[in-house]
Design an enzyme around this catalytic site. Structure first.
Site, mmCIF file in Angstrom:
data_model
loop_
_atom_site.group_PDB
_atom_site.id
_atom_site.type_symbol
_atom_site.label_atom_id
_atom_site.label_comp_id
_atom_site.label_asym_id
_atom_site.label_seq_id
_atom_site.Cartn_x
_atom_site.Cartn_y
_atom_site.Cartn_z
ATOM 1 C CG ASP A 37 -2.069 1.079 0.996
ATOM 2 O OD1 ASP A 37 -1.944 1.796 0.116
ATOM 3 O OD2 ASP A 37 -3.265 0.711 1.577
HETATM 4 C C1 BGC Z 1 -4.992 3.590 0.141
HETATM 5 C C2 BGC Z 1 -5.156 2.703 -0.966
HETATM 6 C C3 BGC Z 1 -4.792 3.396 -2.164
HETATM 7 C C4 BGC Z 1 -3.350 3.973 -2.368
HETATM 8 C C5 BGC Z 1 -3.300 4.819 -3.608
HETATM 9 C C6 BGC Z 1 -3.609 4.179 0.066
HETATM 10 O O1 BGC Z 1 -3.390 5.356 0.938
HETATM 11 O O2 BGC Z 1 -4.919 2.869 1.404
HETATM 12 O O3 BGC Z 1 -6.147 1.995 -0.937
HETATM 13 O O4 BGC Z 1 -4.960 2.587 -3.446
HETATM 14 O O5 BGC Z 1 -3.489 5.093 -1.262
HETATM 15 O O6 BGC Z 1 -3.932 6.055 -3.521
#
Ligand code: BGC
Length: 796
Positions: free
Chosen positions: A225
């Site tokens: 993530d």
């Molecule tokens: C989120 C993800 C997301 C990623 C990119 C993260 O903070 O938890 O779900 O895909 O950011 O935006």
């Protein structure tokens, strides 16, 4: 691919293991490695340019119903169509991977991101998300299933240690991921921010290597993530392949050093690089041709989908559907400024679409309107309330549009209570006393307490149903479409009824999932806890009759189950047929019954009948036996229950299944068999026994123990750090140019406070230099001058 791997130097290899800026993988000129782009997901496309500085600043795209809403359709074909439509838009934008779906299980309705998740039930979640992935991958665009795993809360999401026992882990939190990886085979999986039983998900060998690849045979790529690769060396060693976003050279340096020192084996780097190469070559090849989409058609699908997701929760004396000749007053700002999506990384930049009032007028329905409340604040506005009540005098029916407003739900933070905004509940208290029929149209991404529910005549729950919200609400209110959604999550009566009430967001360092498998209806149903609305519940403008329920045994655990469903009302409609299996043993920790099959009928005309067929297999009867590290079926008499909801069972059949003899668990874990009083409480000793490891001592962090793994929030006792933090927060708000009541601002603040300093550099795109973060650690540890010295030193 092997040949290419051999041609790459070690520097080139490690370079491929971090992203480029926010959304790209890194490429190479010689030997050639292509770059691909990914964007969020999952209810539409959030494609951002490299210079976008605001989470809401992205290209125009279609916003489909969010997962919480899509799940209420219980319609796998529809999930496929939505996935496929998002895939088509991604393809037209030359996007190779969409970051979704989110398949975390809804443990508590307070989780700020529940609107992005499907259900409290892993069977429903897995079956729907699987089709969504099939849909998106049918367009040759990859999915990235997230957040692996047990990302049950937003508060301190990057540092919290989620403690879950093996049974709950397997049956509740991993099972949707397991089903998906084995079936639709997503090309990528995103490792979550949190720790799982002591180890961060992105560096969790058990999760990424032993279970995901070892047991499930997953052959795709695991990415972190955004900012969750806290220790890149540990991540690569333990099964993660790609760090996102850009590691700004720091990760590359760390990996090269680790290889040089012999701390990291080159074979681990090679495994990760091979997975990156496989992904980027396949995805690049697939999006080379130019594709176009018709956004008008996409909008139509968004609207149609929204009509399939709505749940009719109450309809006294058939107040709904409304008739065009009735005098209707629409009350509530959400009828105009409709709330149809949540905030955070899933936020879609949509082109304007008609709201409910516009749609009514476009269809020549003459309604009155009163704003009733100001959606930007919770404060009671007596003037707006008075106006609404005065206007109501001239009308027969009040259609109140309300629910959770923007600030209530977002990625980055959790709700603190289950109530709806005070401004609205106060208004409802007045409206329901006017002696008019009242219809409540509800918007929001999660359950909340609907006040004066007994005085409201009808409730149409739209959830966050995407950009077609206005048109879909109109079609459902006026019976052009018949509501056919069923709740994919329980609506509790009060917060203290939620099974994890005593253990959710209560500790700083860990999140004890003491309720184990008793999540959602598995708890309410088993312990007869009253709810506002049950899992699987939803009304229709027509009625259905069930007949010919038959169960045929094919072999030991394999059964074919069929039932006939007939529309016996006077309006066409669809029914969601649900199959539950009641467990024979009351002395094993297990829910009273579990969902094991579901299907939606076609649109049935009055008197039309359809046969629905399910097949059952070993998993339909099994539970995860930790002593055997496998699913086992306890012998016994299982009751198959079929109907239109957990509490709308229309027919049952008992079958005897011969499986294994399982010892009783009651003496060892008495609290898992009783529910005394108001809340579910599991004592520490029983949970520790179930967990098989000690709990984590809680408490604030203290001088002397801070490292780069800590956050500014952890260090907040230090005055200097508080001072710096306040400046950073003020600057953040200023640079965003938004009100502090905007969820994007609230999320940015929680991000600033709760990102471990080790990743603050990458997440701030280099604004927070590593040297600065290290200096803060010295200061927090009481070494102020060492910190300042470090800051002024030449070291980078
Ligand atoms: C989120 C993800 C997301 C990623 C990119 C993260 O903070 O938890 O779900 O895909 O950011 O935006």
């Amino acid at each position: 691919m092997n040949e290419l791997l051999q041609q790459l130097t070690i520097e080139q290899k490690v370079d491929l293991l971090s992203g480029l800026h926010s959304w790209w993988t890194r490429g190479q000129e010689q030997p050639y490695v292509p770059q691909i782009m990914m964007t969020d997901g999952p209810c539409g496309l959030r494609k951002q340019s490299a210079t976008a500085d605001n989470i809401n600043d992205s290209s125009i795209a279609t916003c489909y119903p969010t997962a919480c809403s899509l799940a209420n359709s219980w319609d796998r074909d529809l999930a496929f169509s939505v996935g496929s439509a998002i895939g088509a838009e991604a393809r037209a934008e030359q996007v190779s991977i969409v970051l979704g779906p989110g398949v975390n299980i809804k443990r508590n309705p307070l989780c700020g991101r529940n609107f992005e998740y499907y259900s409290e039930d892993p069977f429903l979640t897995g079956r729907l998300a699987d089709k969504w992935i099939e849909g998106i991958q049918s367009q040759k665009v990859g999915a990235c299933v997230k957040h692996f795993a047990v990302n049950s809360q937003e508060t301190r999401r990057s540092t919290i240690d989620t403690l879950v026992d093996e049974r709950a882990l397997r049956e509740i939190y991993l099972s949707a991921f397991e089903y998906i990886t084995l079936n639709s085979k997503p090309c990528s999986i995103m490792a979550a921010y949190n720790k799982l039983n002591g180890v961060s998900c992105a560096q969790n060998k058990r999760l990424l290597t032993d279970i995901l690849r070892g047991e499930w045979g997953y052959e795709g790529l695991v990415m972190s993530d955004w900012g969750a690769a806290y220790n890149i060396v540990e991540c690569i060693r333990n099964g993660m392949d790609l760090e996102m976003p850009d590691g700004l050279g720091l990760s590359k340096k760390a990996l090269l050093e680790a290889v040089k020192n012999g701390e990291l084996d080159v074979s681990d780097i090679d495994r990760a690089v091979a997975n990156v190469l496989k992904l980027v070559f396949a995805r690049k090849k697939d999006i080379t041709e130019k594709a176009v989409v018709d956004l008008a058609e996409q909008h139509l699908l968004a609207k149609e989908t929204a009509t399939e997701c709505a749940t009719l929760l109450k309809n006294n004396l058939n107040v709904l559907p409304l008739k065009p000749e009735q005098k209707v007053l629409v009350v509530g700002e959400l009828a105009k400024n409709m709330r149809f999506q949540g905030a955070g990384s899933s936020h879609i930049h949509v082109s304007p679409t008609p709201n409910l009032l516009d749609t009514l007028r476009l269809n020549n329905i003459d309604v009155g309107y009163a704003r009733g409340y100001d959606a930007s604040t919770d404060e009671i506005n007596s003037e707006l309330i008075e106006q609404a009540c005065n206007s109501a005098k001239d009308y027969d029916i009040i259609v109140f549009c309300g629910g959770l407003t923007d600030i209530y739900e977002s990625e980055g933070y959790d709700r603190e209570h289950l109530d709806m905004p005070l401004a609205q509940s106060h208004l409802i208290s007045k409206l329901t006393k006017l002696g008019k029929k009242t219809v409540f149209v509800s918007f929001g991404g999660s359950p909340y307490i609907i006040p004066y529910v007994d005085e409201i005549d009808a409730i149409l729950n739209m959830y966050l149903c995407g950009q077609g919200a206005g048109e879909a609400t109109y079609e459902l209110l006026y019976g052009i479409k018949n509501p056919c959604g069923k709740l994919s999550e329980t609506w509790p009566k009060k917060l203290s009824s939620v099974p994890c009430y005593n253990f959710f967001n209560r500790k700083i360092r860990s999140s004890e999932h003491r309720e184990s498998i008793f999540v959602g209806y598995r708890y309410y149903d088993t312990f007869d806890v009253p709810t506002l609305f049950d899992f699987g519940y939803g009304l229709s403008y027509t009625q259905f009759e069930y007949s010919d329920f038959t169960v045929n045994k094919n072999n030991v655990y394999n059964y074919t189950v069929s039932v006939k469903v007939k529309n016996i009302g006077s309006t066409s409609g669809k029914e969601v047929v649900q199959l539950y299996i009641a467990n024979p043993r009351q002395d094993i920790i297990r829910a009273k019954r579990e969902l094991k099959g579901f299907a939606k009928t076609d649109l049935l005309e009055p008197n039309e009948e359809q046969e629905i067929i399910f097949t059952l297999d070993k998993r339909s009867f099994a539970f995860y036996d930790v002593t055997k590290s496998d699913y086992v079926v306890p012998s016994g008499k299982y009751t198959l229950q079929i109907g239109g909801g957990l509490k709308q069972i229309k027919a049952t059949k008992v079958i005897t299944v011969s499986g294994e003899t399982i010892p009783s668990m009651q003496a060892d874990y008495p609290s898992y068999f009783e529910q005394n009083g108001d809340t579910f409480f599991i004592p520490e000793d029983e949970f520790v026994k179930l967990l098989g490891r000690p709990l984590i001592e809680d408490g604030e962090f203290h001088k002397g123990e801070f490292t780069l793994s800590n956050t500014l929030y952890d260090m907040r006792a230090n005055r200097f750090i508080r001072f710096i933090t306040n400046i950073v927060i003020k600057q953040t708000i200023k640079s965003m140019g938004m009100s502090k009541h905007n969820p994007a601002v609230k999320m940015a603040i929680s991000g600033t406070l709760e990102t471990p300093l080790i990743n603050a550099t990458a997440m701030s795109q280099g604004v927070f230099k590593r040297k600065f973060c290290q200096a803060l650690v010295y200061i927090a540890n009481g070494k102020f001058f060492k910190g300042i010295g470090h800051l002024l030193s030449k070291e980078k």
